[in-house]
Scaffold this motif. Structure first.
Motif, mmCIF file in Angstrom:
data_model
loop_
_atom_site.group_PDB
_atom_site.id
_atom_site.type_symbol
_atom_site.label_atom_id
_atom_site.label_comp_id
_atom_site.label_asym_id
_atom_site.label_seq_id
_atom_site.Cartn_x
_atom_site.Cartn_y
_atom_site.Cartn_z
ATOM 1 N N ALA A 82 0.846 -1.189 0.000
ATOM 2 C CA ALA A 82 0.000 0.000 0.000
ATOM 3 C C ALA A 82 0.881 1.238 0.000
ATOM 4 C CB ALA A 82 -0.910 0.011 1.224
ATOM 5 N N SER A 83 0.592 2.143 -0.889
ATOM 6 C CA SER A 83 1.378 3.367 -0.987
ATOM 7 C C SER A 83 0.524 4.540 -0.583
ATOM 8 C CB SER A 83 1.875 3.560 -2.424
ATOM 9 O OG SER A 83 0.778 3.603 -3.310
ATOM 10 N N PRO A 84 1.133 5.593 -0.032
ATOM 11 C CA PRO A 84 0.348 6.761 0.343
ATOM 12 C C PRO A 84 -0.240 7.439 -0.872
ATOM 13 C CG PRO A 84 2.697 7.216 0.492
ATOM 14 C CD PRO A 84 2.545 5.740 0.229
ATOM 15 N N SER A 85 -1.142 8.364 -0.599
ATOM 16 C CA SER A 85 -1.800 9.071 -1.693
ATOM 17 C C SER A 85 -0.774 9.858 -2.492
ATOM 18 C CB SER A 85 -2.854 10.018 -1.120
ATOM 19 O OG SER A 85 -2.248 10.951 -0.267
ATOM 20 N N PRO A 86 -1.075 10.140 -3.774
ATOM 21 C CA PRO A 86 -0.118 10.847 -4.619
ATOM 22 C C PRO A 86 0.232 12.207 -4.040
ATOM 23 C CG PRO A 86 -1.935 9.970 -5.913
ATOM 24 C CD PRO A 86 -2.295 9.782 -4.483
ATOM 25 N N THR A 87 1.468 12.622 -4.216
ATOM 26 C CA THR A 87 1.890 13.922 -3.746
ATOM 27 C C THR A 87 1.557 14.977 -4.788
ATOM 28 O OG1 THR A 87 4.072 13.535 -4.689
ATOM 29 C CG2 THR A 87 3.755 12.961 -2.372
ATOM 30 N N GLU A 88 1.621 16.220 -4.388
ATOM 31 C CA GLU A 88 1.243 17.306 -5.282
ATOM 32 C C GLU A 88 2.391 17.606 -6.239
ATOM 33 O OE1 GLU A 88 -0.169 20.621 -3.139
ATOM 34 O OE2 GLU A 88 -1.587 19.484 -1.957
ATOM 35 N N THR A 89 2.364 16.931 -7.352
ATOM 36 C CA THR A 89 3.378 17.140 -8.369
ATOM 37 C C THR A 89 2.695 17.406 -9.694
ATOM 38 O OG1 THR A 89 3.460 14.777 -8.851
ATOM 39 C CG2 THR A 89 5.014 15.603 -7.207
ATOM 40 N N GLU A 97 -4.292 17.505 -9.828
ATOM 41 C CA GLU A 97 -3.827 16.248 -10.387
ATOM 42 C C GLU A 97 -3.802 15.165 -9.316
ATOM 43 O OE1 GLU A 97 0.081 15.773 -12.290
ATOM 44 O OE2 GLU A 97 -0.861 16.619 -14.066
ATOM 45 N N ALA A 98 -3.305 15.532 -8.122
ATOM 46 C CA ALA A 98 -3.218 14.571 -7.031
ATOM 47 C C ALA A 98 -4.596 14.091 -6.622
ATOM 48 C CB ALA A 98 -2.497 15.203 -5.845
ATOM 49 N N CYS A 99 -5.545 15.028 -6.474
ATOM 50 C CA CYS A 99 -6.883 14.643 -6.056
ATOM 51 C C CYS A 99 -7.588 13.813 -7.118
ATOM 52 C CB CYS A 99 -7.703 15.897 -5.735
ATOM 53 S SG CYS A 99 -7.176 16.707 -4.216
ATOM 54 N N ASN A 154 -9.450 17.355 6.420
ATOM 55 C CA ASN A 154 -8.574 16.184 6.423
ATOM 56 C C ASN A 154 -7.744 16.090 5.140
ATOM 57 O OD1 ASN A 154 -7.858 13.996 8.185
ATOM 58 N ND2 ASN A 154 -8.763 12.554 6.752
ATOM 59 N N SER A 155 -7.447 17.249 4.531
ATOM 60 C CA SER A 155 -6.796 17.260 3.221
ATOM 61 C C SER A 155 -5.365 16.742 3.263
ATOM 62 C CB SER A 155 -6.812 18.681 2.649
ATOM 63 O OG SER A 155 -6.144 19.585 3.518
ATOM 64 N N ASN A 156 -4.758 16.696 4.433
ATOM 65 C CA ASN A 156 -3.379 16.217 4.539
ATOM 66 C C ASN A 156 -3.288 14.743 4.923
ATOM 67 O OD1 ASN A 156 -2.255 18.758 3.937
ATOM 68 N ND2 ASN A 156 -2.525 19.432 6.055
ATOM 69 N N ASP A 157 -4.403 14.032 4.846
ATOM 70 C CA ASP A 157 -4.389 12.618 5.236
ATOM 71 C C ASP A 157 -3.461 11.821 4.325
ATOM 72 O OD1 ASP A 157 -5.632 10.331 6.782
ATOM 73 O OD2 ASP A 157 -6.133 9.724 4.759
ATOM 74 N N PRO A 158 -2.492 11.086 4.859
ATOM 75 C CA PRO A 158 -1.538 10.357 4.011
ATOM 76 C C PRO A 158 -2.176 9.239 3.204
ATOM 77 C CG PRO A 158 -1.268 9.726 6.311
ATOM 78 C CD PRO A 158 -2.210 10.887 6.302
ATOM 79 N N ASN A 164 -7.880 9.934 2.459
ATOM 80 C CA ASN A 164 -9.273 9.975 2.900
ATOM 81 C C ASN A 164 -9.641 11.419 3.243
ATOM 82 O OD1 ASN A 164 -9.998 7.132 2.759
ATOM 83 N ND2 ASN A 164 -8.465 6.856 4.362
ATOM 84 N N VAL A 165 -9.964 12.169 2.200
ATOM 85 C CA VAL A 165 -10.197 13.604 2.292
ATOM 86 C C VAL A 165 -11.694 13.877 2.365
ATOM 87 C CG1 VAL A 165 -9.859 15.823 1.134
ATOM 88 C CG2 VAL A 165 -8.101 14.054 0.980
ATOM 89 N N GLY A 166 -12.068 14.877 3.159
ATOM 90 C CA GLY A 166 -13.459 15.297 3.218
ATOM 91 C C GLY A 166 -13.997 15.295 4.630
ATOM 92 N N GLN A 167 -15.211 15.793 4.774
ATOM 93 C CA GLN A 167 -15.866 15.874 6.070
ATOM 94 C C GLN A 167 -16.634 14.591 6.358
ATOM 95 O OE1 GLN A 167 -18.612 19.117 6.410
ATOM 96 N NE2 GLN A 167 -19.271 18.583 8.477
ATOM 97 N N VAL A 168 -16.449 14.029 7.549
ATOM 98 C CA VAL A 168 -17.150 12.806 7.939
ATOM 99 C C VAL A 168 -18.648 13.092 8.057
ATOM 100 C CG1 VAL A 168 -17.454 11.098 9.773
ATOM 101 C CG2 VAL A 168 -15.153 11.831 9.117
ATOM 102 N N LEU A 169 -19.455 12.244 7.443
ATOM 103 C CA LEU A 169 -20.912 12.349 7.518
ATOM 104 C C LEU A 169 -21.430 11.348 8.541
ATOM 105 C CD1 LEU A 169 -21.714 12.498 3.689
ATOM 106 C CD2 LEU A 169 -21.734 14.417 5.300
ATOM 107 N N THR A 170 -22.150 11.822 9.517
ATOM 108 C CA THR A 170 -22.774 10.934 10.492
ATOM 109 C C THR A 170 -24.080 10.401 9.915
ATOM 110 O OG1 THR A 170 -21.819 12.156 12.344
ATOM 111 C CG2 THR A 170 -23.708 10.748 12.832
#
Length: 476
Positions: free
Chosen positions: A173-180, A186-188, A298-302, A305-311
């Motif tokens: 498992a690799s972390p999410s793409p970096t901003e390149t 592009e990363a998102c 949570n935009s810096n999550d390695p 998993n970006v975004g606001q948690v929905l209950t």
């Protein structure tokens, strides 16, 4: 005009031109767009920052050819325009937040005041002697949820040779793409989900769900009321498949029931802890969170998993019978998993995702996120295996000790039917391709990876009550 005056005028013109260049440069540096991880947003058109830069360069070229007085006026207009754009963006963000509230008739679909009541002969009562834990807030009724059997799977992702169980930490498992490259967009765009991962629920054909209950089947149900995780019990652990490993799941879980569940939970710690469930059900029920991808929280999550948690707006934990036989009691501390958190790369053999919308429960999408009409809630329906080997509370792959019934609803030879847990989770989400389930980074938030976990910590008296309700055809 004297030479000194001509020089002063030239200096003044250069100063104003410099001011215009600074203003254009400032305008070109805009805030990060909040919906940068919504499918299609990053790839459909050049990024807003790039468009601004192109526009500002053209404006700059024109400014250099215009009268200094006009240039100064336009610089002021640009500053005012930028302020207006900032205000408009703030308003848009507020609208996104407002969309999380129920839309149309969404709130009316579930009756907060209703609670499951005994049916049949009307004499079924809760077992005496069991303490009732106080939940943070009474669970909303989900009486309109489908009560039919589990759906037939149709998802067939490309299989690989990996047989890793759900959520087992992967060495690849690799972390999410970096901003390149082209930057954040592009990363998102590489994080997923993608436009093809969504479908209008009205385009999903109706289907017959599960096996019909026969004459010797067990028709009753029992609902354990445990709340909606109002107390925000969350962590990225999984003590069933990754015991003793912090962040072993690489994605956030919602928990209801047992209030102590984490990576280091044991039978003893679970039995000693409190619960959000009624009737002293200390079982632990958990699933990956759903996020609003319009938000840049949570935009810096390695793990991406970006975004606001929905209950969840409603959580129904229903134990059901078997189509061909009576059920027997689950052993205490029985561990169960359903679905495959790595189904996008493992293949669909263990996938059990089922997505739908309120009002469309006979339409089940197994490998797509549903786009629901306004006023309809997104549903996640998670059925657990229910044919126990009669001996073990767990197994090496966490699957072989309890398996699913066959297509006719009967348990395989050598196994016994136990109450089948069905989790039904209802969410109010913003309109459009705006949400995704938390996942391992290499799974790209594919909807086929939806899954859930359960460990039975009911008191024996309560489990006997559950079995009695189901075998007598009551709804408790």
């Amino acid at each position: 005009m004297s030479r000194s005056r001509r020089m002063a005028a030239a200096v003044s013109v250069l100063a104003m031109a410099a001011t215009g260049l600074v203003s254009a440069a400032v305008i070109g540096v805009g805030p990060a767009i909040a919906d940068h991880c919504v499918p299609g947003e990053a790839t459909a058109s050049p990024s807003p920052s790039a468009q601004q830069r192109n526009g500002n360069q053209n404006q700059q070229d024109q400014d250099q050819q215009q009268d200094p007085g006009q240039q100064q006026d336009q610089g002021q207009q640009q500053d005012q325009g930028q302020q207006g754009a900032d205000q408009q963006q703030g308003t848009g963000q507020q609208q996104d937040a407002d969309q999380q509230a129920p839309q149309g008739g969404g709130a009316a679909i579930l009756d907060p005041a209703a609670s499951p009541a005994p049916e049949g002969d009307g004499q079924t009562q809760a077992p005496e002697g069991d303490d009732q834990a106080q939940a943070p807030e009474e669970e909303q009724s989900a009486s309109t949820f489908s009560r039919r059997g589990r759906p037939t799977r149709t998802a067939t992702p490309t299989p690989t040779q990996s047989e890793t169980p759900d959520e087992q930490p992967s060495g690849t498992a690799s972390p999410s793409p970096t901003e390149t490259g082209n930057g954040e967009e592009e990363a998102c765009a590489d994080l997923g989900p993608f436009p093809e991962d969504f479908i209008d629920i009205r385009q999903v054909p109706p289907r017959q769900l599960g096996a019909r209950i026969g004459r010797s089947g067990s028709r009753g149900t029992f609902v354990s009321q445990c709340g909606r995780n109002e107390n925000r019990h969350n962590n990225p652990d999984n003590f069933i498949v990754a015991p003793g490993v912090s962040n072993g799941a690489h994605h956030l879980h919602d928990y209801v029931g047992n209030v102590s569940t984490d990576a280091f939970s044991t039978d003893e710690s679970l039995a000693a802890a409190g619960t959000t469930c009624r009737l002293n059900d200390r079982s632990t029920y958990f699933w990956p969170v759903l996020r609003d991808r319009n938000s840049d929280q949570n935009s810096n999550d390695p793990d991406g998993n970006v975004g606001q948690v929905l209950t969840a707006r409603a959580v129904q934990l229903q134990f059901r019978g078997n189509a061909t036989s009576r059920v027997v009691a689950m052993p205490r501390f029985l561990r169960l998993i359903t679905g495959d958190a790595k189904a996008a790369t493992n293949g669909g053999a263990n996938a059990r995702a089922a997505w739908s919308c309120t009002g469309f429960q006979n339409r089940i999408a197994t490998d797509k996120y549903p786009l629901c009409p306004r006023g309809s809630l997104v549903l996640r329906i998670l059925d657990f295996p229910s044919c126990w080997d009669g001996q073990n509370t767990d197994s090496a792959n966490h699957r072989t000790h309890v398996v699913f019934p066959g297509q006719n609803g009967a348990c395989p030879q050598g196994t016994r039917a136990v109450p089948q847990l069905r989790m039904t989770l209802a969410y109010s989400v913003p309109q459009g391709q705006s949400f995704a389930v938390d996942a391992f980074p290499e799974q790209k938030h594919n909807p086929v990876t939806d899954h859930a976990d359960f460990a039975n910590v009911m008191p024996d008296r309560l489990m006997r009550f559950v079995v009695d309700c189901i075998n007598r055809g009551r709804r408790c």
